[in-house]
Design a protein around this motif. Structure first.
Motif, PDB file in Angstrom:
ATOM      1  N   LEU A  97       2.686  21.668 -15.745  1.00 53.93           N
ATOM      2  CA  LEU A  97       2.409  20.036 -14.828  1.00 53.93           C
ATOM      3  C   LEU A  97       0.212  19.706 -15.837  1.00 53.93           C
ATOM      4  N   ASP A  98       0.029  17.895 -16.119  1.00 49.47           N
ATOM      5  CA  ASP A  98      -1.325  18.306 -15.988  1.00 49.47           C
ATOM      6  C   ASP A  98      -2.384  18.700 -15.553  1.00 49.47           C
ATOM      7  N   PRO A  99      -2.830  19.578 -15.399  1.00 51.54           N
ATOM      8  CA  PRO A  99      -4.096  19.667 -13.595  1.00 51.54           C
ATOM      9  C   PRO A  99      -4.332  18.389 -12.656  1.00 51.54           C
ATOM     10  N   ARG A 100      -4.589  16.641 -13.673  1.00 51.64           N
ATOM     11  CA  ARG A 100      -5.105  15.896 -13.298  1.00 51.64           C
ATOM     12  C   ARG A 100      -3.651  15.356 -11.831  1.00 51.64           C
ATOM     13  N   SER A 101      -2.696  15.760 -12.217  1.00 51.59           N
ATOM     14  CA  SER A 101      -0.823  15.299 -11.635  1.00 51.59           C
ATOM     15  C   SER A 101      -1.467  15.681 -10.829  1.00 51.59           C
ATOM     16  N   LYS A 102      -1.691  17.364 -10.847  1.00 52.88           N
ATOM     17  CA  LYS A 102      -1.650  18.051  -9.677  1.00 52.88           C
ATOM     18  C   LYS A 102      -3.220  18.139  -8.190  1.00 52.88           C
ATOM     19  N   LEU A 103      -4.199  17.545  -9.374  1.00 54.43           N
ATOM     20  CA  LEU A 103      -5.047  17.013  -7.679  1.00 54.43           C
ATOM     21  C   LEU A 103      -4.405  15.930  -7.376  1.00 54.43           C
ATOM     22  N   PHE A 104      -3.779  15.092  -8.363  1.00 52.46           N
ATOM     23  CA  PHE A 104      -3.549  14.186  -7.585  1.00 52.46           C
ATOM     24  C   PHE A 104      -2.800  13.949  -5.970  1.00 52.46           C
TER      25      PHE A 104
ATOM     26  N   LEU B 228       5.902  11.487  -6.959  1.00 53.99           N
ATOM     27  CA  LEU B 228       5.496  11.557  -5.115  1.00 53.99           C
ATOM     28  C   LEU B 228       4.147  11.527  -4.831  1.00 53.99           C
ATOM     29  N   ALA B 229       3.576  11.820  -5.919  1.00 52.14           N
ATOM     30  CA  ALA B 229       1.943  11.330  -5.387  1.00 52.14           C
ATOM     31  C   ALA B 229       1.778   9.953  -5.138  1.00 52.14           C
ATOM     32  N   THR B 230       2.319   9.198  -5.483  1.00 54.01           N
ATOM     33  CA  THR B 230       1.879   8.168  -5.864  1.00 54.01           C
ATOM     34  C   THR B 230       2.369   7.050  -4.063  1.00 54.01           C
ATOM     35  N   GLY B 231       3.887   8.263  -4.001  1.00 50.23           N
ATOM     36  CA  GLY B 231       4.920   8.039  -2.799  1.00 50.23           C
ATOM     37  C   GLY B 231       3.841   8.285  -1.585  1.00 50.23           C
ATOM     38  N   LEU B 232       3.792   9.035  -1.292  1.00 50.73           N
ATOM     39  CA  LEU B 232       2.990   9.793  -0.848  1.00 50.73           C
ATOM     40  C   LEU B 232       1.204   8.909  -0.290  1.00 50.73           C
ATOM     41  N   THR B 233       0.572   8.567  -1.259  1.00 53.60           N
ATOM     42  CA  THR B 233      -0.528   7.613  -1.450  1.00 53.60           C
ATOM     43  C   THR B 233      -0.208   6.373  -0.685  1.00 53.60           C
ATOM     44  N   VAL B 234       0.885   5.402  -1.139  1.00 55.79           N
ATOM     45  CA  VAL B 234       1.360   5.063  -0.401  1.00 55.79           C
ATOM     46  C   VAL B 234       1.514   5.037   1.484  1.00 55.79           C
ATOM     47  N   ALA B 235       2.644   6.102   1.266  1.00 54.32           N
ATOM     48  CA  ALA B 235       3.229   5.621   2.817  1.00 54.32           C
ATOM     49  C   ALA B 235       1.566   6.532   3.658  1.00 54.32           C
ATOM     50  N   ALA B 236       0.535   6.905   2.734  1.00 55.23           N
ATOM     51  CA  ALA B 236      -0.366   7.114   3.727  1.00 55.23           C
ATOM     52  C   ALA B 236      -1.368   5.910   4.537  1.00 55.23           C
ATOM     53  N   ILE B 237      -1.227   4.508   2.938  1.00 59.15           N
ATOM     54  CA  ILE B 237      -1.803   3.452   3.534  1.00 59.15           C
ATOM     55  C   ILE B 237      -1.334   2.734   4.598  1.00 59.15           C
TER      56      ILE B 237
END
Lengths: 238, 193
Positions: A15-22, A225-234
């Motif tokens: 994976l790209d490191p930016r995806s993992k950070l996100f 997955l990261a976008t989904g988690l962010t939306v869920a958190a918001i």
């Protein structure tokens, strides 16, 4: 054994490191937004999947963070015990217990990033995140920390060995701290000044040659997955 | 094979020296996390990390001291084993001890400002012991105030519980560190640096 980069060809390594950070940041946000038994159960499955996707084991990752255990294990006890009847408040202990557990699973996801990302890629992601000279200075500094940490640890260990050889253990704690720290600082500053001279002599420049970062098709599930988690958190916070 | 042409943007010697010192100090604070001393009245062995934060403020000043601690946090977040017990990873910056870690650059800045009274570095021989001790106590207050607040927020503890778990048990060791820091600044071994 500490949590460190391990060369491998796991799904996370590709994976790209930016995806993992996100993904890490989104996971932490979701863990804070859903600190309930059900929320943490779902996130635990995700955290364990991340560790496996990075080619590691949960046991290895948890052992790497064993020094956090006293804090996390003591907290529910401190929160639950009261002075006077009823002596133990189960609800308070449970709330803090869930909060402690949340920190554990966030650490597991962090371990999968560390295991699967080489320093050069982390540095490139950092400089992408913090643009301009501040980002470059930070990137250079981070690279130097990785490079010099083992040397400085060795400096301190040899100073301590010298203290023990001279029965220094009989001296007061602040005196021993002073001797170790003075030796550590004098050597660190000496190394820094020699390094600065060597860098200047080699035309040390603000434009570094870092590996190019490129999102690929393998990043799509992680970013989704990261976008989904962010939306869920918001949604949970709003 | 592709080639790229770009003018070389050299880093000035003074900036190189400050950056190298800040980075090496960040690594030293990380190395201090591995050095633990048993301290009387303290239930846990005490590491020298906070001493490193104090000395970054005193020796590097209110600009490069916080910069060194910023590099330390970034390196730790990206996996360098520099946090307590040789751990690393972004999780620590949102974990139980996150407050202490985030307070380090601020504390180094407070100590640096108290000792140097401005962004330029003063000769440490001209700094009196009361100023030095006052600055170090202010730095300690910043670290524990932010650290205990973080502990209470992250673990859902009441303020008194957080103070008991996160400050009271460590304070005896802080007195030893302040005494050590004053001795270090007055040490002849560092006079040449």
């Amino acid at each position: 054994m500490t949590v460190a980069y391990v060369p491998d060809d796991s799904r996370f390594h590709r994976l790209d490191p930016r995806s993992k950070l996100f993904l890490q940041v989104a996971f932490a946000a979701a863990a804070y937004a859903y600190t309930t038994p059900r929320g943490l159960a779902v996130l635990s499955v995700l955290a364990v999947s991340c560790v496996w996707a990075a080619g590691g084991t949960v046991r290895e990752a948890a052992w790497g963070y064993r020094w956090s255990a006293p804090f996390l294990l003591a907290a529910p006890v401190v929160a639950g015990v009261t002075v006077g009847p009823p002596w133990i408040r189960a609800a308070d202990a449970l709330t803090t217990g869930l909060a402690s557990y949340r920190v554990w699973i966030v650490l597991l996801v962090a371990a999968s990033f560390v295991r699967s990302t080489p320093v050069r890629e982390s540095r490139a992601a950092l400089q992408w995140l913090v643009p301009g000279r501040p980002g470059r200075a930070l990137g250079i500094g981070v690279a130097l920390v990785f490079r010099f940490l083992p040397l400085l640890r060795h400096d301190l260990a040899s100073t301590r060995a010298a203290i023990h050889a001279r029965c220094g253990a009989e001296r007061s704690v602040h005196h021993r701290m002073r001797i170790v720290a003075v030796a550590g600082i004098a050597r660190a500053i000496g190394r820094a000044d020699r390094l600065a001279t060597a860098l200047t002599a080699r035309c040390f420049a603000w434009n570094p040659t870092l590996p190019p970062l490129r999102f690929s098709r393998t990043d799509v599930p992680a970013v989704l997955l990261a976008t989904g988690l962010t939306v869920a958190a918001i949604i949970a916070v709003a | 094979m592709s080639t790229a042409t770009e003018s070389v943007d050299l880093v000035g010697h003074e900036s190189t020296r400050n950056l190298a010192r800040a980075a090496l100090f960040a690594a030293l604070v990380g190395a201090f996390a591995y050095v633990s001393f048993p301290v009387p009245l303290s239930p846990a062995p005490v590491t020298l990390q906070v001493l490193g934060v104090f000395l970054a403020g005193v020796l590097l000043g209110p600009v490069w001291g916080p910069a060194a601690l910023g590099i330390y946090l970034a390196a730790g977040a990206l996996g360098a084993p520099v946090f307590s017990g040789g751990a690393g990873g972004l999780g620590h910056l949102v974990g139980a001890t996150a407050g202490y870690l985030w307070s380090y650059p601020v504390a180094a800045g407070v100590v640096g400002l108290a000792v140097h009274r401005g962004p330029a570095l003063r000769d440490l021989d001209g700094v009196g012991v009361p100023t030095l001790v006052g600055g170090l106590i202010a730095g300690t207050v910043v670290i524990y105030a932010v650290g205990v607040t973080g502990l209470a927020l992250v673990l859902g503890l009441a303020p008194v519980e957080a103070v008991v778990q996160g400050a009271l048990v460590f304070l005896p060791a802080e007195a030893a560190k302040i005494a050590a820091a004053v001795g270090i600044v007055r040490s002849d071994a560092l006079a040449a640096t």
